[in-house]
Design a protein around this motif. Structure first.
Motif, short mmCIF file in Angstrom:
data_model
loop_
_atom_site.label_atom_id
_atom_site.label_comp_id
_atom_site.label_asym_id
_atom_site.label_seq_id
_atom_site.Cartn_x
_atom_site.Cartn_y
_atom_site.Cartn_z
N ALA A 52 0.70 -0.76 0.29
CA ALA A 52 -0.14 -0.30 0.04
C ALA A 52 0.76 1.72 0.04
O ALA A 52 2.07 1.15 0.60
N GLY A 53 0.74 2.22 -0.70
CA GLY A 53 1.35 3.03 -0.65
C GLY A 53 0.66 4.65 -1.65
O GLY A 53 -0.97 4.90 -1.88
N ILE A 54 1.12 5.77 -0.68
CA ILE A 54 0.64 7.14 -0.96
C ILE A 54 1.79 7.71 -2.38
O ILE A 54 3.18 7.63 -2.50
N MET A 55 1.34 8.56 -3.54
CA MET A 55 2.17 8.75 -4.32
C MET A 55 1.84 10.09 -4.19
O MET A 55 0.57 10.15 -4.28
N LYS A 56 2.50 10.85 -5.36
CA LYS A 56 2.11 12.67 -5.85
C LYS A 56 3.00 13.24 -6.86
O LYS A 56 3.13 12.02 -7.37
#
Length: 59
Positions: A50-54
């Protein structure tokens, strides 16, 4: 937020391989996204994350 379910798998009960996840993340990178946080686990039947991207801003 992105996670393992976003990565194509060989079948509904097949785990995602490290190579599949890497390819998916590289594709997002080529579209201007940067991974800023990730929780990654190697499992017996595959991998999950699970990850956060910008979005990378262009000047």
């Amino acid at each position: 937020m992105i996670d393992t379910r976003d990565v194509d798998a060989a079948g509904i009960f097949k785990g995602r391989k490290r190579e599949d996840i890497e390819s998916y993340l590289n594709q997002l990178g080529s579209e201007g996204w940067e991974l800023v946080n990730v929780d990654y686990r190697e499992l017996e039947g595959g991998s999950e994350f699970a990850g956060i991207m910008k979005r990378v801003s262009k000047y």
